[in-house]
Design a protein around this motif. Structure first.
Motif, PDB file in Angstrom:
ATOM      1  N   UNK A  82       0.821  -1.213   0.000  1.00 50.72           N
ATOM      2  CA  UNK A  82       0.000   0.000   0.000  1.00 50.72           C
ATOM      3  C   UNK A  82       0.852   1.258   0.000  1.00 50.72           C
ATOM      4  N   UNK A  83       1.943   1.264   0.768  1.00 51.29           N
ATOM      5  CA  UNK A  83       2.831   2.429   0.786  1.00 51.29           C
ATOM      6  C   UNK A  83       3.475   2.626  -0.578  1.00 51.29           C
ATOM      7  N   UNK A  84       3.901   1.527  -1.216  1.00 49.04           N
ATOM      8  CA  UNK A  84       4.546   1.619  -2.525  1.00 49.04           C
ATOM      9  C   UNK A  84       3.597   2.132  -3.599  1.00 49.04           C
ATOM     10  N   UNK A  85       2.304   1.867  -3.443  1.00 50.40           N
ATOM     11  CA  UNK A  85       1.335   2.289  -4.460  1.00 50.40           C
ATOM     12  C   UNK A  85       0.755   3.669  -4.187  1.00 50.40           C
ATOM     13  N   UNK A  86       1.217   4.330  -3.120  1.00 45.97           N
ATOM     14  CA  UNK A  86       0.644   5.603  -2.709  1.00 45.97           C
ATOM     15  C   UNK A  86       1.300   6.779  -3.413  1.00 45.97           C
ATOM     16  N   UNK A  87       0.550   7.862  -3.525  1.00 49.47           N
ATOM     17  CA  UNK A  87       1.093   9.103  -4.054  1.00 49.47           C
ATOM     18  C   UNK A  87       1.898   9.820  -2.968  1.00 49.47           C
ATOM     19  N   UNK A  88       2.744  10.755  -3.405  1.00 46.29           N
ATOM     20  CA  UNK A  88       3.568  11.495  -2.457  1.00 46.29           C
ATOM     21  C   UNK A  88       2.864  12.712  -1.897  1.00 46.29           C
ATOM     22  N   UNK A  89       1.635  12.559  -1.398  1.00 40.71           N
ATOM     23  CA  UNK A  89       0.906  13.677  -0.798  1.00 40.71           C
ATOM     24  C   UNK A  89       0.781  13.427   0.709  1.00 40.71           C
ATOM     25  N   UNK A  90      -0.017  14.259   1.381  1.00 41.36           N
ATOM     26  CA  UNK A  90      -0.170  14.106   2.822  1.00 41.36           C
ATOM     27  C   UNK A  90      -0.758  12.750   3.187  1.00 41.36           C
ATOM     28  N   UNK A  91      -1.664  12.267   2.348  1.00 43.38           N
ATOM     29  CA  UNK A  91      -2.246  10.953   2.594  1.00 43.38           C
ATOM     30  C   UNK A  91      -1.174   9.873   2.545  1.00 43.38           C
ATOM     31  N   UNK A  92      -0.252  10.004   1.593  1.00 40.87           N
ATOM     32  CA  UNK A  92       0.847   9.048   1.487  1.00 40.87           C
ATOM     33  C   UNK A  92       1.780   9.129   2.678  1.00 40.87           C
ATOM     34  N   UNK A  93       2.008  10.345   3.172  1.00 40.84           N
ATOM     35  CA  UNK A  93       2.875  10.523   4.346  1.00 40.84           C
ATOM     36  C   UNK A  93       2.248   9.861   5.573  1.00 40.84           C
ATOM     37  N   UNK A  94       0.948  10.088   5.749  1.00 43.49           N
ATOM     38  CA  UNK A  94       0.242   9.465   6.886  1.00 43.49           C
ATOM     39  C   UNK A  94       0.332   7.950   6.796  1.00 43.49           C
ATOM     40  N   UNK A  95       0.129   7.425   5.592  1.00 36.98           N
ATOM     41  CA  UNK A  95       0.211   5.977   5.389  1.00 36.98           C
ATOM     42  C   UNK A  95       1.601   5.451   5.728  1.00 36.98           C
ATOM     43  N   UNK A  96       2.645   6.157   5.255  1.00 36.76           N
ATOM     44  CA  UNK A  96       4.022   5.710   5.481  1.00 36.76           C
ATOM     45  C   UNK A  96       4.382   5.760   6.965  1.00 36.76           C
ATOM     46  N   UNK A  97       4.008   6.862   7.638  1.00 33.81           N
ATOM     47  CA  UNK A  97       4.337   7.002   9.061  1.00 33.81           C
ATOM     48  C   UNK A  97       3.601   5.946   9.891  1.00 33.81           C
ATOM     49  N   UNK A  98       2.307   5.756   9.604  1.00 32.68           N
ATOM     50  CA  UNK A  98       1.527   4.758  10.341  1.00 32.68           C
ATOM     51  C   UNK A  98       2.088   3.360  10.121  1.00 32.68           C
ATOM     52  N   UNK A  99       2.465   3.067   8.883  1.00 29.90           N
ATOM     53  CA  UNK A  99       3.037   1.746   8.576  1.00 29.90           C
ATOM     54  C   UNK A  99       4.355   1.539   9.307  1.00 29.90           C
ATOM     55  N   UNK A 100       5.180   2.582   9.350  1.00 27.19           N
ATOM     56  CA  UNK A 100       6.458   2.484  10.057  1.00 27.19           C
ATOM     57  C   UNK A 100       6.245   2.229  11.547  1.00 27.19           C
ATOM     58  N   UNK A 101       5.237   2.880  12.126  1.00 32.35           N
ATOM     59  CA  UNK A 101       4.929   2.671  13.549  1.00 32.35           C
ATOM     60  C   UNK A 101       4.499   1.227  13.794  1.00 32.35           C
ATOM     61  N   UNK A 102       3.619   0.731  12.931  1.00 33.00           N
ATOM     62  CA  UNK A 102       3.100  -0.627  13.111  1.00 33.00           C
ATOM     63  C   UNK A 102       4.206  -1.672  12.970  1.00 33.00           C
ATOM     64  N   UNK A 103       5.004  -1.556  11.894  1.00 34.32           N
ATOM     65  CA  UNK A 103       6.081  -2.529  11.667  1.00 34.32           C
ATOM     66  C   UNK A 103       7.153  -2.402  12.741  1.00 34.32           C
ATOM     67  N   UNK A 104       7.485  -1.158  13.120  1.00 32.50           N
ATOM     68  CA  UNK A 104       8.481  -0.953  14.162  1.00 32.50           C
ATOM     69  C   UNK A 104       8.047  -1.549  15.487  1.00 32.50           C
ATOM     70  N   UNK A 105       6.780  -1.397  15.812  1.00 34.58           N
ATOM     71  CA  UNK A 105       6.260  -1.976  17.052  1.00 34.58           C
ATOM     72  C   UNK A 105       6.355  -3.493  17.028  1.00 34.58           C
ATOM     73  N   UNK A 106       5.996  -4.105  15.886  1.00 40.35           N
ATOM     74  CA  UNK A 106       6.034  -5.560  15.798  1.00 40.35           C
ATOM     75  C   UNK A 106       7.452  -6.083  15.984  1.00 40.35           C
ATOM     76  N   UNK A 107       8.428  -5.404  15.377  1.00 40.10           N
ATOM     77  CA  UNK A 107       9.822  -5.822  15.529  1.00 40.10           C
ATOM     78  C   UNK A 107      10.265  -5.676  16.983  1.00 40.10           C
ATOM     79  N   UNK A 108       9.916  -4.552  17.593  1.00 45.67           N
ATOM     80  CA  UNK A 108      10.335  -4.282  18.970  1.00 45.67           C
ATOM     81  C   UNK A 108       9.735  -5.280  19.956  1.00 45.67           C
ATOM     82  N   UNK A 109       8.429  -5.548  19.826  1.00 45.35           N
ATOM     83  CA  UNK A 109       7.775  -6.462  20.760  1.00 45.35           C
ATOM     84  C   UNK A 109       8.254  -7.897  20.542  1.00 45.35           C
ATOM     85  N   UNK A 110       8.544  -8.266  19.289  1.00 41.73           N
ATOM     86  CA  UNK A 110       9.094  -9.604  19.030  1.00 41.73           C
ATOM     87  C   UNK A 110      10.448  -9.757  19.709  1.00 41.73           C
ATOM     88  N   UNK A 111      11.288  -8.709  19.611  1.00 41.38           N
ATOM     89  CA  UNK A 111      12.594  -8.747  20.276  1.00 41.38           C
ATOM     90  C   UNK A 111      12.425  -8.809  21.785  1.00 41.38           C
TER      91      UNK A 111
END
Length: 205
Positions: A82-111
């Motif tokens: 979804x991030x790769x298919x997004x445009x570089x607008x505010x909606x895309x930024x929100x998507x990228x930041x939210x995705x980074x938070x979700x993936x980062x949390x999963x990595x951290x909690x797994x560790x």
């Protein structure tokens, strides 16, 4: 090693991921609907394998290892699409930041869980209801976003609903992550023998 039915379902969920990626990019009419169906099917197997394992007593060490791995792969791969298919607008930024938070949390909690298991305290960071709610919210949001990731989604406004749900899932992600961290904090702040053992395990100061 004998693979039981819940584990087969988990393996099937992993096998569905490359299928979803392929369908997501194939240029045929309705590909987004098919991709969403594949993702939804993966989500159903996530619930079903856990239900069968508890109901039928078909638990295994391999299944316990593979199930959370399959869950994280399912969410992470879909977010990347979804991030790769997004445009570089505010909606895309929100998507990228939210995705980074979700993936980062999963990595951290797994560790965190791995480390707690090493010191015999894995039960301290067991899955809580908040974590399950976060997962359900993610799955619903991602199904909506896959369905409506093309341009006509904005006319239907459904895509923005999916974005809102994903942001809410991101908030739950942070909240549940803090829950796990708070549960493990007494062990994390201990600078006694546990810290020395972890240092020896890494082989460096």
């Amino acid at each position: 090693m004998r693979i039981n039915l819940p584990t087969w379902l988990t393996l099937f969920r992993v096998a569905l991921l490359p299928v979803m990626v392929l369908v997501f990019y194939l240029p045929f009419r309705g590909h987004n609907i098919v991709a969403a169906i594949v993702f939804a099917l993966a989500g159903v197997t996530d619930w079903l394998d856990g239900y069968l394992a508890r109901r039928m007593g078909l638990t295994s060490k391999f299944g316990a290892f593979l199930d959370p791995v399959a869950d994280k792969l399912m969410v992470a791969v879909t977010l990347f699409l979804l991030v790769a298919s997004h445009r570089g607008d505010w909606s895309g930024i929100v998507m990228a930041v939210t995705s980074a938070i979700i993936v980062g949390r999963e990595i951290s909690i797994s560790a965190l869980r791995e480390w707690m298991a090493e010191i015999g305290m894995r039960a301290t960071v067991r899955v809580a209801f908040l974590g399950k709610l976060k997962t359900v919210m993610q799955v619903v949001a991602l199904i909506v976003l896959i369905l409506q990731h093309e341009k006509e989604a904005e006319a239907l406004r459904l895509y923005h609903i999916g974005e809102g749900l994903l942001v809410l899932a991101g908030v739950l992600t942070i909240w549940s992550g803090m829950h796990y961290l708070r549960a493990a904090w007494p062990s994390l702040r201990d600078d006694g023998p546990v810290a020395a053992r972890a240092q020896d395990h890494d082989g460096k100061a």
